[in-house]
Scaffold this active site. Structure first.
Site, mmCIF file in Angstrom:
data_model
loop_
_atom_site.group_PDB
_atom_site.id
_atom_site.type_symbol
_atom_site.label_atom_id
_atom_site.label_comp_id
_atom_site.label_asym_id
_atom_site.label_seq_id
_atom_site.Cartn_x
_atom_site.Cartn_y
_atom_site.Cartn_z
ATOM 1 C CB THR A 107 -58.348 23.111 87.527
ATOM 2 O OG1 THR A 107 -58.723 22.938 88.836
ATOM 3 C CG2 THR A 107 -59.537 22.537 85.846
ATOM 4 C CB CYS A 108 -54.546 24.400 84.075
ATOM 5 S SG CYS A 108 -55.267 26.152 84.370
#
Length: 182
Positions: free
Chosen positions: A55-56
């Site tokens: 996600t990052c």
């Protein structure tokens, strides 16, 4: 929740490129303080569980990088990405992501994150202690606005993402900009 609170006074152990060092890895250690990053500036700080994580790396960091110009238009001087990772990892991730605008802050020991009340265990993923995902607008070292993902707890089974997204922070800044213009 944390609006009006001053960010903790911490010294970060960073590695900065310095060609005078020479060789294939021309970096030197440089201590950076909370004041170095936040004093006299209005910044967006976002913190996430780890460099190179899905996600990052796919949404959050690229979204802040892509929207840098819009953040500047709305009165933001700098955008900082923090993680409980050391400077070697954060610098490698910045290179991998081809960052030109977002600056990374290594919180290798998790001191800043702990003092912010955002350090959580992620042993369920083999991470150890990491940051719960959040974002903040920090004005001259004082938190102006706070965006925390719901459900903060140790070993959370999910990785919520939305509150700390660049789109959500931009929405807030746009609303403040409209209010100030009125």
């Amino acid at each position: 929740m944390k609006a009006g609170v001053r960010v903790p006074d911490v010294t970060f152990k960073t590695r900065v490129r310095d060609e005078s060092v020479g060789g294939p890895n021309p970096y030197r250690w440089q201590d950076m303080t909370t004041a170095d990053y936040f004093a006299g500036k209005r910044v967006v700080l976002f913190s996430l569980p780890g460099a190179f994580t899905p996600t990052c790396s796919t949404y959050q960091l690229p979204g802040y990088e892509k929207n840098h110009a819009r953040f500047k238009e709305l009165g933001i001087d700098e955008i900082y990405c923090m993680s409980v990772n050391d400077s070697f990892v954060m610098n490698a991730w910045a290179r991998d992501q081809k960052l030109e605008n977002v600056k990374v802050i290594p919180d290798g020991s998790g001191t800043f994150t702990r003092l912010m009340g955002m350090l959580v265990a992620k042993d369920n993923l083999g991470f150890g202690y990491r940051s719960w995902r959040y974002a903040a607008i920090v004005n001259d070292g004082v938190i102006e606005a706070w965006f925390e993902e719901p459900g903060r707890e140790d070993n959370h089974g999910e990785d919520p993402y939305g509150e700390s997204s660049p789109e959500n922070v931009l929405k807030y800044l746009e609303s403040v900009s409209v209010e100030t213009a009125s």
